[in-house]
Design a protein around this motif. Structure first.
Motif, PDB file in Angstrom:
ATOM      1  N   GLY A 174     -41.570  77.985  75.268  1.00  0.00           N
ATOM      2  CA  GLY A 174     -42.381  77.911  74.051  1.00  0.00           C
ATOM      3  C   GLY A 174     -43.848  78.203  74.314  1.00  0.00           C
ATOM      4  O   GLY A 174     -44.498  78.902  73.534  1.00  0.00           O
ATOM      5  N   TYR A 175     -44.374  77.670  75.419  1.00  0.00           N
ATOM      6  CA  TYR A 175     -45.780  77.934  75.758  1.00  0.00           C
ATOM      7  C   TYR A 175     -46.016  79.420  76.015  1.00  0.00           C
ATOM      8  O   TYR A 175     -47.008  79.985  75.561  1.00  0.00           O
ATOM      9  CB  TYR A 175     -46.202  77.143  76.995  1.00  0.00           C
ATOM     10  N   GLN A 185     -45.891  81.254  72.662  1.00  0.00           N
ATOM     11  CA  GLN A 185     -47.067  80.928  71.857  1.00  0.00           C
ATOM     12  C   GLN A 185     -48.304  81.663  72.366  1.00  0.00           C
ATOM     13  O   GLN A 185     -49.082  82.205  71.584  1.00  0.00           O
ATOM     14  CB  GLN A 185     -47.300  79.420  71.864  1.00  0.00           C
ATOM     15  N   ASP A 191     -48.016  85.295  71.423  1.00  0.00           N
ATOM     16  CA  ASP A 191     -48.295  85.481  70.002  1.00  0.00           C
ATOM     17  C   ASP A 191     -49.800  85.501  69.737  1.00  0.00           C
ATOM     18  O   ASP A 191     -50.289  86.326  68.964  1.00  0.00           O
ATOM     19  CB  ASP A 191     -47.630  84.382  69.175  1.00  0.00           C
ATOM     20  N   ARG A 192     -50.536  84.611  70.385  1.00  0.00           N
ATOM     21  CA  ARG A 192     -51.999  84.591  70.222  1.00  0.00           C
ATOM     22  C   ARG A 192     -52.630  85.879  70.750  1.00  0.00           C
ATOM     23  O   ARG A 192     -53.529  86.435  70.127  1.00  0.00           O
ATOM     24  CB  ARG A 192     -52.599  83.396  70.961  1.00  0.00           C
TER      25      ARG A 192
END
Length: 141
Positions: free
Chosen positions: A64-65, A68, A71-72
């Motif tokens: 997940g990290y 994420q 995505d940023r």
């Protein structure tokens, strides 16, 4: 290999088969051991179950990290790309998932597709399907 809508999703065999399946098997076995041995070896049962759950949580959180963070980064790259092409910032009406889907459009159709995504509120999947000249992203984890 040319990337397109049909084959753009990344499948990492080591993660999706190796780590995920092994982690799931380990968790199931630790649960079975827990219920079989709780009366006679309660401490060992608790430790094994704890490690099984810990492995599952760490695996999910680390994945997940990474996603994420990517995505940023993609959002920032696409904001800069839109600014470079138009001199304006990208419209905040676009969701993160829409912006991420727009990364597959090449520069010639990018601005037009951004405007269409805003006006028609296209879903990320519809945006990807609307791309005529696919710009591959082979670096996604």
């Amino acid at each position: 290999m040319n990337q397109n809508y049909e084959n753009h999703r990344k499948f990492d065999p080591l993660y999706h088969v190796g780590i995920a399946v092994l982690g799931l098997i380990m968790l199931i076995l630790s649960i079975v051991f827990f219920f079989q041995q709780i009366a006679s070896q309660w401490l060992l049962s608790m430790i094994l179950l704890g490690f099984g759950l810990l492995f599952l949580f760490v695996t999910v959180k680390l994945r997940g990290y990474a996603l994420q963070l990517q995505d940023r980064i993609i959002r920032n790259e696409e904001n800069f790309r839109y600014y470079r092409l138009t001199g304006n910032i990208i419209d905040s009406k676009l969701s993160l998932k829409q912006v991420i889907a727009l990364r597959f459009a090449d520069d010639q159709e990018y601005v037009e597709l951004v405007e269409r995504a805003i006006q028609e509120n296209l879903s990320p999947d519809d945006i990807k399907k609307a791309v005529r000249n696919w710009r591959a992203d082979h670096h996604r984890v």
